[in-house]
Design a protein around this motif. Structure first.
Motif, mmCIF file in Angstrom:
data_model
loop_
_atom_site.group_PDB
_atom_site.id
_atom_site.type_symbol
_atom_site.label_atom_id
_atom_site.label_comp_id
_atom_site.label_asym_id
_atom_site.label_seq_id
_atom_site.Cartn_x
_atom_site.Cartn_y
_atom_site.Cartn_z
ATOM 1 N N ASN A 199 0.910 -1.203 0.190
ATOM 2 C CA ASN A 199 -0.008 -0.059 0.088
ATOM 3 C C ASN A 199 0.739 1.135 -0.046
ATOM 4 O O ASN A 199 0.573 2.437 -0.599
ATOM 5 C CB ASN A 199 -0.884 -0.102 1.144
ATOM 6 N N ASN A 200 1.773 1.189 0.504
ATOM 7 C CA ASN A 200 2.898 2.658 0.784
ATOM 8 C C ASN A 200 4.259 1.978 1.290
ATOM 9 O O ASN A 200 4.448 0.893 1.561
ATOM 10 C CB ASN A 200 2.457 3.412 1.636
ATOM 11 N N LEU A 201 5.023 2.810 1.063
ATOM 12 C CA LEU A 201 6.553 2.135 1.519
ATOM 13 C C LEU A 201 7.475 3.491 1.906
ATOM 14 O O LEU A 201 7.012 4.838 1.658
ATOM 15 C CB LEU A 201 7.366 1.495 0.013
ATOM 16 N N SER A 202 8.386 3.163 2.721
ATOM 17 C CA SER A 202 9.333 4.193 2.992
ATOM 18 C C SER A 202 10.754 3.786 3.562
ATOM 19 O O SER A 202 10.958 2.346 3.531
ATOM 20 C CB SER A 202 8.686 5.084 4.360
ATOM 21 N N THR A 203 11.768 4.715 3.451
ATOM 22 C CA THR A 203 12.977 4.265 3.647
ATOM 23 C C THR A 203 13.440 4.840 5.069
ATOM 24 O O THR A 203 13.391 6.271 5.209
ATOM 25 C CB THR A 203 14.083 4.585 2.708
ATOM 26 N N ASP A 204 13.881 4.199 6.006
ATOM 27 C CA ASP A 204 14.163 4.799 7.384
ATOM 28 C C ASP A 204 15.884 5.368 7.337
ATOM 29 O O ASP A 204 16.550 5.436 6.276
ATOM 30 C CB ASP A 204 14.205 3.862 8.427
ATOM 31 N N LYS A 205 16.210 5.708 8.438
ATOM 32 C CA LYS A 205 17.529 6.579 8.585
ATOM 33 C C LYS A 205 18.488 5.609 8.524
ATOM 34 O O LYS A 205 19.759 6.131 8.084
ATOM 35 C CB LYS A 205 17.592 7.127 9.863
ATOM 36 N N ASN A 206 18.289 4.369 8.549
ATOM 37 C CA ASN A 206 19.533 3.393 8.238
ATOM 38 C C ASN A 206 19.521 2.783 6.827
ATOM 39 O O ASN A 206 20.404 2.094 6.361
ATOM 40 C CB ASN A 206 19.318 2.188 9.164
ATOM 41 N N GLY A 207 18.605 3.327 5.816
ATOM 42 C CA GLY A 207 18.723 3.060 4.649
ATOM 43 C C GLY A 207 17.996 1.770 4.325
ATOM 44 O O GLY A 207 17.764 1.278 3.133
ATOM 45 N N ASP A 208 16.955 1.243 5.394
ATOM 46 C CA ASP A 208 16.390 0.080 5.245
ATOM 47 C C ASP A 208 14.855 0.338 4.749
ATOM 48 O O ASP A 208 14.283 1.479 4.766
ATOM 49 C CB ASP A 208 16.140 -0.537 6.647
ATOM 50 N N LEU A 209 14.698 -0.329 3.708
ATOM 51 C CA LEU A 209 13.228 -0.285 3.107
ATOM 52 C C LEU A 209 12.097 -0.878 3.690
ATOM 53 O O LEU A 209 12.250 -2.262 4.243
ATOM 54 C CB LEU A 209 13.281 -0.661 1.579
#
Length: 281
Positions: A199-209
């Motif tokens: 439904n949606n996605l994001s990348t966190d501060k560690n570069g993990d998807l």
């Protein structure tokens, strides 16, 4: 669909609102008419097409909220004998071809008038009338599951192998298959075939998807470390991970739970996953 409901306060979210504040709205928007989960699609352009931004959803029957038709990129599905789709299945991960996902360029285009884009999708059978067990890719298996909700109810067995025959998973298909929204703690401890909607996605501060089923705070997500994220971009020929918004996904992996009770699905290799891209026709 150009407007959605933001579930936190029942306000209207426009495509401009979403693109300006994706972290606010991600996983929290729904169709105004039928209440189905919605996702955001950026405006894009190719050599032949120039589309404005919109929202997509798998609308409930009878909903007339959208004039936009979304179609899948079932480019890897082979012609074959439909009567043979319920044969036992063998998936060889090391023989899977590199897959491409729809690629485009962002155009930052928004509009006020609902589009009337339409497209035609062809129905194609899957499989090989001579093979037993039937050889498939994860992508073909995902296509079958999306087209037929009862596909796994015919007592097929499945064997998934890698590295010259090493068995990754085997057994009755329906016992090894889990829809992402149905993940529970009973699925901890072994590998399963998880499938469902991104439904949606994001990348966190560690570069993990993070590939999210819905509300990224509480509903299940697929987590890929920074290495797997980069491999995903390369192996699936993606310009940006945002091209996966609204996609169907299949992944062979395991699940754990955060201290807050959120299900997190992980895998070790990008070849253990595939996508069915949903794009504007």
């Amino acid at each position: 669909m150009l407007n959605c409901i933001y579930k936190e306060d029942n306000s209207i979210c426009t495509t401009t609102d979403y693109e300006n504040s994706p972290d606010k709205y991600r996983g929290l928007i729904y169709c105004i008419e039928c209440g189905a989960k919605a996702w955001f699609t950026k405006g894009y352009e190719t050599q032949k097409i120039n589309r404005m931004a919109c929202f997509g959803a798998k609308h409930k029957d009878g909903c007339n909220a959208s004039t936009v038709e979304f179609i899948s990129d079932d480019h890897e599905v082979n012609e074959g004998d439909e009567s043979n789709q319920n044969s036992d299945i063998r998936v060889d991960l090391d023989k899977a071809s590199t897959q491409s996902i729809y690629v485009s360029n962002d155009n930052n285009k928004h509009g006020d008038d609902e589009s009337e884009w339409k497209g035609k999708s062809k129905k194609r059978a899957i499989g090989n009338s001579d093979g037993f067990p039937l050889g498939k890719s994860l992508r073909q298996l995902l296509t079958n599951l999306c087209r037929n909700t009862d596909y796994a109810e015919d007592d097929q067995t499945i064997t998934i192998v890698a590295n010259s025959g090493r068995i990754v998973l085997e057994g009755e298909l329906k016992q090894n298959l889990v829809k992402i929204e149905n993940v529970t703690k009973k699925h901890i401890g072994k590998d399963y075939i998880f499938w469902g909607k991104v439904n949606n996605l994001s990348t966190d501060k560690n570069g993990d998807l993070w590939l999210n089923y819905g509300d990224y705070r509480t509903e299940p997500s697929i987590a890929l470390n920074s290495r797997l994220k980069e491999e995903l971009l390369t192996n699936f020929k993606l310009k940006d991970v945002s091209e996966l918004d609204g996609s169907d996904i299949i992944i062979v992996g395991h699940v754990g739970f955060s201290p807050q009770g959120k299900a997190i699905i992980k895998t070790g290799f990008t070849k253990y996953m595939s996508f069915r891209r949903i794009r504007v026709a």
